[in-house]
Design a protein around this motif. Structure first.
Motif, PDB file in Angstrom:
ATOM      1  N   ALA A   1       0.843  -1.197   0.000  1.00  0.00           N
ATOM      2  CA  ALA A   1       0.000   0.000   0.000  1.00  0.00           C
ATOM      3  C   ALA A   1       0.879   1.247   0.000  1.00  0.00           C
ATOM      4  O   ALA A   1       1.724   1.418   0.863  1.00  0.00           O
ATOM      5  CB  ALA A   1      -0.915   0.003   1.226  1.00  0.00           C
ATOM      6  N   GLY A   2       0.690   2.071  -0.987  1.00  0.00           N
ATOM      7  CA  GLY A   2       1.332   3.386  -1.019  1.00  0.00           C
ATOM      8  C   GLY A   2       2.841   3.394  -0.968  1.00  0.00           C
ATOM      9  O   GLY A   2       3.519   2.759  -1.746  1.00  0.00           O
ATOM     10  N   ASP A   3       3.361   4.141   0.015  1.00  0.00           N
ATOM     11  CA  ASP A   3       4.796   4.416   0.078  1.00  0.00           C
ATOM     12  C   ASP A   3       5.545   3.497   1.038  1.00  0.00           C
ATOM     13  O   ASP A   3       6.596   3.854   1.547  1.00  0.00           O
ATOM     14  CB  ASP A   3       5.022   5.876   0.479  1.00  0.00           C
ATOM     15  CG  ASP A   3       4.384   6.212   1.818  1.00  0.00           C
ATOM     16  OD1 ASP A   3       3.658   5.371   2.362  1.00  0.00           O
ATOM     17  OD2 ASP A   3       4.629   7.318   2.314  1.00  0.00           O
ATOM     18  N   GLU A   4       5.027   2.303   1.285  1.00  0.00           N
ATOM     19  CA  GLU A   4       5.699   1.367   2.175  1.00  0.00           C
ATOM     20  C   GLU A   4       7.064   0.986   1.613  1.00  0.00           C
ATOM     21  O   GLU A   4       7.218   0.786   0.414  1.00  0.00           O
ATOM     22  CB  GLU A   4       4.879   0.093   2.341  1.00  0.00           C
ATOM     23  CG  GLU A   4       3.628   0.270   3.161  1.00  0.00           C
ATOM     24  CD  GLU A   4       2.888  -1.042   3.279  1.00  0.00           C
ATOM     25  OE1 GLU A   4       3.264  -1.843   4.139  1.00  0.00           O
ATOM     26  OE2 GLU A   4       1.952  -1.230   2.504  1.00  0.00           O
ATOM     27  N   VAL A   5       8.034   0.869   2.490  1.00  0.00           N
ATOM     28  CA  VAL A   5       9.366   0.441   2.097  1.00  0.00           C
ATOM     29  C   VAL A   5       9.613  -0.915   2.745  1.00  0.00           C
ATOM     30  O   VAL A   5       9.577  -1.051   3.964  1.00  0.00           O
ATOM     31  CB  VAL A   5      10.448   1.448   2.550  1.00  0.00           C
ATOM     32  CG1 VAL A   5      11.823   0.944   2.184  1.00  0.00           C
ATOM     33  CG2 VAL A   5      10.170   2.817   1.957  1.00  0.00           C
ATOM     34  N   VAL A   6       9.812  -1.922   1.905  1.00  0.00           N
ATOM     35  CA  VAL A   6      10.029  -3.282   2.380  1.00  0.00           C
ATOM     36  C   VAL A   6      11.204  -3.868   1.612  1.00  0.00           C
ATOM     37  O   VAL A   6      11.327  -3.650   0.402  1.00  0.00           O
ATOM     38  CB  VAL A   6       8.770  -4.155   2.141  1.00  0.00           C
ATOM     39  CG1 VAL A   6       9.000  -5.578   2.577  1.00  0.00           C
ATOM     40  CG2 VAL A   6       7.566  -3.571   2.856  1.00  0.00           C
ATOM     41  N   GLU A   7      12.050  -4.607   2.305  1.00  0.00           N
ATOM     42  CA  GLU A   7      13.169  -5.271   1.658  1.00  0.00           C
ATOM     43  C   GLU A   7      12.598  -6.344   0.726  1.00  0.00           C
ATOM     44  O   GLU A   7      11.789  -7.175   1.131  1.00  0.00           O
ATOM     45  CB  GLU A   7      14.079  -5.883   2.731  1.00  0.00           C
ATOM     46  CG  GLU A   7      15.473  -6.192   2.243  1.00  0.00           C
ATOM     47  CD  GLU A   7      15.579  -7.606   1.701  1.00  0.00           C
ATOM     48  OE1 GLU A   7      16.130  -7.771   0.598  1.00  0.00           O
ATOM     49  OE2 GLU A   7      15.106  -8.517   2.370  1.00  0.00           O
TER      50      GLU A   7
END
Length: 95
Positions: A42-48
């Motif tokens: 969702a949106g601007d989530e930052v996940v490795e």
């Protein structure tokens, strides 16, 4: 299923995708096959990226209709930790 819902930040299992109604697990598998896992966030989530792929693969294994194909909770934990390799899950639509 909860893991897939958490990844996708969705509680509604039916999504509108390409003007068709699909089940969350089918949409997730579609994104996995197309290597478009970013669409699940969702949106601007930052996940490795590797962690996201690992979580998606585990989630897809855990939602298989056939109980004998699902991993044990011990194996799920090992897969999430990255201790064991996670094979490519079969498509949920095959079962």
């Amino acid at each position: 299923m909860v893991l897939l819902e958490i990844i996708c930040c969705r509680r509604n299992l039916n999504l509108n995708l390409f003007e068709e109604e699909v089940v969350l697990e089918e949409w997730v598998y579609h994104c996995f096959e197309a290597t478009e896992l970013g669409k699940l966030l969702a949106g601007d989530e930052v996940v490795e990226e590797k962690q996201l792929e690992r979580m998606v693969k585990v989630g897809l294994w855990c939602v298989l209709d056939e109980p004998t194909l699902r991993p044990s909770m011990k194996k799920v934990l090992l897969m999430l930790e990255g201790t064991v390799d996670i094979p490519i899950p079969p498509s949920p639509t095959l079962f």
